[in-house]
Design a protein around this motif. Structure first.
Motif, PDB file in Angstrom:
ATOM      1  N   GLU A   1      -6.637   2.609  -5.050  1.00 40.71           N
ATOM      2  CA  GLU A   1      -7.715   3.515  -5.709  1.00 40.71           C
ATOM      3  C   GLU A   1      -8.012   2.818  -7.025  1.00 40.71           C
ATOM      4  OE1 GLU A   1      -9.386   5.735  -4.421  1.00 40.71           O
ATOM      5  OE2 GLU A   1      -8.502   5.548  -2.590  1.00 40.71           O
TER       6      GLU A   1
ATOM      7  N   ARG B   1     -15.908  -8.361  -2.631  1.00 35.74           N
ATOM      8  CA  ARG B   1     -14.756  -7.894  -3.146  1.00 35.74           C
ATOM      9  C   ARG B   1     -14.586  -7.844  -4.686  1.00 35.74           C
ATOM     10  NH1 ARG B   1     -12.093 -10.726   1.341  1.00 35.74           N
ATOM     11  NH2 ARG B   1     -11.695  -9.352   2.910  1.00 35.74           N
TER      12      ARG B   1
ATOM     13  N   ALA C   1       0.870  -1.223   0.041  1.00 34.66           N
ATOM     14  CA  ALA C   1      -0.124   0.071  -0.087  1.00 34.66           C
ATOM     15  C   ALA C   1       0.715   1.200   0.034  1.00 34.66           C
ATOM     16  CB  ALA C   1      -0.751   0.068   1.134  1.00 34.66           C
TER      17      ALA C   1
ATOM     18  N   HIS D   1      -5.895  -4.672  -0.396  1.00 33.07           N
ATOM     19  CA  HIS D   1      -5.162  -3.303  -0.223  1.00 33.07           C
ATOM     20  C   HIS D   1      -5.552  -1.987  -0.205  1.00 33.07           C
ATOM     21  CE1 HIS D   1      -2.009  -6.361   1.066  1.00 33.07           C
ATOM     22  NE2 HIS D   1      -2.316  -6.902  -0.359  1.00 33.07           N
ATOM     23  N   HIS D   2      -6.880  -1.864  -0.483  1.00 29.48           N
ATOM     24  CA  HIS D   2      -7.480  -0.567  -0.592  1.00 29.48           C
ATOM     25  C   HIS D   2      -6.836   0.343  -1.602  1.00 29.48           C
ATOM     26  CE1 HIS D   2      -9.511  -1.709   2.977  1.00 29.48           C
ATOM     27  NE2 HIS D   2      -8.458  -2.056   3.708  1.00 29.48           N
TER      28      HIS D   2
END
Length: 241
Positions: free
Chosen positions: A176, A221, A57, A173-174
């Motif tokens: 964008e 997800r 990240a 892992h969030h």
């Protein structure tokens, strides 16, 4: 120290790492040999300790750049026959992603796997040895090049290995959505991402087992990321041609 399930693959991977030269772009841990010359002893292999923390990240550009340098260093290596003999879940899922197996007993995916397969279109890209699990296997240390560890070999386009990183980032892992556009632009990139998502989803379905259903949180997800892919594909007026 690393436990070994497949001695043939582990010995080959260790030989590959032993033949690589670290550079300003990436480094690799050196494998150790036992007194008999083998890398695997009693189901274990040993590598030198390298400093670093798992990303990824916030370090996507660094991770992608290290992967590209690593793959450039692998270009000259031939395809090993051992890839054809592997039957572990990741190998089977990879073949599903590339349409090389017709039917495998999988857990239910609520139609998401079928949706991804419907989005597939032919791709024309050269294959070579790639690391199919870079996301958690590149260590970052200030003042040193990224360290590539735990080689998971596949014979696929480099873009596929990068698409797996993008898929992992979006799923777990969030990352964008712009990561798709930055790393995998255009129809070709989206097709690699479709295959990477099939790879990860099929792996989950194989581990879950036939007759079961992947947990709803996991399915959610994948549904979210598939929606991002569909949005980009539908914005491409040539998608269906």
């Amino acid at each position: 120290m690393k436990p070994v399930d497949n001695t043939e693959e582990a010995e080959w991977c260790a030989d590959v790492f032993a033949g690589l030269t670290s550079s300003t772009e990436f480094r690799v841990p050196r494998p150790y040999r036992a007194d008999d010359g083998n890398h695997v002893v009693a189901g274990w292999a040993a590598f030198e300790f390298v400093e670093g923390q798992e990303g990824p990240a916030g370090a996507w550009a660094t991770l992608i750049a290290a992967g590209r340098a690593f793959h450039r260093a692998l270009r000259h290596l031939p395809r090993p026959d051992l890839l054809d003999r592997r039957q572990h879940p990741w190998a089977v899922a990879d073949r599903i992603a590339w349409g090389e197996v017709s039917s495998v007993a999988l857990a239910h995916t609520d139609g998401l796997l079928a949706t991804l397969q419907e989005l597939q279109r032919p791709v024309d890209a050269p294959s070579q040895l790639v690391h199919g699990d870079l996301t958690g296997n590149v260590l970052l240390q200030p003042g040193q090049p990224p360290a590539v560890i735990d080689f998971s070999p596949y014979w696929r386009p480099v873009g596929y290995a990068e698409a797996i990183i993008v898929a992992d980032g979006l799923l777990y892992h969030h990352a964008e959505p712009e990561l798709i556009d930055n790393v995998l632009p255009g129809r070709h990139g989206l097709q690699m991402l479709v295959r990477a998502l099939i790879f990860r989803l099929a792996t989950s379905a194989i581990f879950e087992g036939p007759g079961k259903t992947i947990p709803q949180e996991e399915l959610a997800r994948f549904a979210r990321v598939i929606h991002l892919v569909e949005e980009r594909m539908h914005a491409d007026h040539h998608f269906d041609t």
